[in-house]
Each structure stands twice: as C-alpha cells, then as structure tokens.
Design an enzyme around this catalytic site. Structure first.
Site, short mmCIF file in Angstrom:
data_model
loop_
_atom_site.label_atom_id
_atom_site.label_comp_id
_atom_site.label_asym_id
_atom_site.label_seq_id
_atom_site.Cartn_x
_atom_site.Cartn_y
_atom_site.Cartn_z
N CYS A 233 36.66 41.10 39.37
CA CYS A 233 38.11 41.20 39.23
C CYS A 233 38.63 40.12 38.27
CB CYS A 233 38.81 41.16 40.59
SG CYS A 233 40.53 41.72 40.49
N HIS B 128 36.53 45.84 42.49
CA HIS B 128 35.94 45.06 43.58
C HIS B 128 34.76 45.81 44.19
CE1 HIS B 128 38.96 41.83 44.12
NE2 HIS B 128 39.82 42.72 43.67
N GLU C 16 32.83 44.76 46.46
CA GLU C 16 32.80 44.46 47.90
C GLU C 16 33.80 45.29 48.69
OE1 GLU C 16 36.06 41.69 46.45
OE2 GLU C 16 34.26 42.65 45.65
#
Length: 216
Positions: free
Chosen positions: A87, A194, A196
């Site tokens: 990011c 992202h 994750e």
C-alpha cells in the site's frame, strides 16, 4: 528421514505506520517467522523485509526517516536482499509523492511519481482485478483473482518509464484510470493493494513471495 521445514525470517518494519497486526498474522500464517521491529541489524539480516504503510505519503516518509528505514531499504536492495512494500509502503519506494499540495521525496528505489488518481469516485476502495505481468512470480496461480484496494493515489508510469532492467509491472484500472498495482524488480517487490486483506488470493501472493526468498 525428512528434515524440518525451514521457515524464512521476515522483519516487518515498524515505523509508526501500517496495518501491522493483520500483516504480521498473514505473514506468519503463510509460512514466515516474523519479527515486528525497527532495529537496523535485524531488518538487514532477515531473509525478507516487509514495509507496510497507511495514510499520507509525507507522514509515512517522516516516520521512515525517523527510524532509518529508507536507508535500510536502499541497503537491502543494493545487496540483492528481498523487500516487499504494501500500500503506502509500495508508494514510498518511488521518487516522489504529490499529495494534498505537498511534494515529498520518497525512498527513490523506483523512479516514478505518486499522484492523485484521475477518477470521480475516491478513494478506490474494495475488490478489483489486476493485469498480472507476464512471468510474474507474485501472481503465479492467481492471475484472475481479486485483490483488496484502499487508496486515492497511485503511480501511472509504464514499463518503459520505470527504467529498471527486467522489471515486471502489474496494472489495475479504477473507472478509466490505469495505474501500477504491483512491481517486481529483482529483490524489490511491492503491491498497491493489501494482500493481507485479500483472502486466499492475497495469501497465495504472500506464499509466492515467501517461497522466493533465499533462506539463511
């Protein structure tokens, strides 16, 4: 007798920015031994360094400077040691960021300028597909997957403008604006989205990156 699986060591750079808890859990769940740290020697010695980031470009750079993280990143890249930016951690790897009227210098590991996306609906928030680069390591097995984005700024440079030999650039499009969604340039990788927060697609990408790390 089969030997124990060696898990790569990853330093998750703690410089006061980033979704550290979810990034830590995701890296650990996908096979890494993770240390959350700003310690220079640990960051240089780890098999991989992950640079997270949320918020404003300039504020992230201030936090990075405060812990010497910019120098750590440049040292690792120069030595061929893997780095993954996520990011705003992706954005700060470039030369400059122009945000809210402020022009701030970045790490300069990749040439390019982070600027406001040319779109009516901002932030670009939610799930989107990408145009995975041919021969990509990060996107192997997940070329048609969806990834989670939250941003209003990005890089518009193309492959010929990045100026890094052998660079692979993955793109995404929000409305009609096509921007850099990920970069693979030797030891340096980064994603605007992202991983994750991107479910199994993001987990696969992290496993791909972790699997590419030279361990030890």
């Amino acid at each position: 007798m089969t030997g124990a699986v060696v898990r790569p060591t990853v330093a998750l750079l703690d410089y006061g920015s980033g979704n550290l808890r979810s990034a830590f859990r995701a890296l650990e769940a996908n096979g890494a031994d993770v240390t959350l740290t700003a310690d220079r020697e640990i960051c240089l010695a780890a098999d991989g360094l992950v640079v997270p980031g949320v918020g404003a470009f300039a504020a992230c750079m201030e936090g990075l400077h405060a812990v010497g993280g910019d120098e750590v990143i440049r040292t690792r890249v120069a030595a061929g040691r893997p780095v993954l930016g996520i990011c705003v951690g992706h954005q700060i790897l470039f030369d400059r960021g122009v945000e809210h009227g402020r022009d701030a210098g970045g790490v300069g590991a990749l040439p390019g300028v982070v600027e406001r996306l040319a779109a009516q609906r901002l932030p670009h928030m939610g799930w989107n597909t990408v145009e995975a680069a041919e021969g990509s390591t990060l996107f192997a097995g997940g070329e048609d997957a969806w990834y989670y984005f939250v941003h209003s700024y990005g890089v518009h440079a193309g492959d010929d403008l990045l100026g890094v030999p052998g660079v692979r650039v993955t793109y995404a499009t929000h409305e009609t604006d096509r921007f850099v969604a990920a970069v693979e340039a030797g030891p340096l990788c980064s994603t605007q989205f992202h991983p994750e927060k991107s479910g199994e697609a993001g987990a696969r990408l992290l496993r791909n990156w972790l699997g590419s790390l030279p361990v030890g």
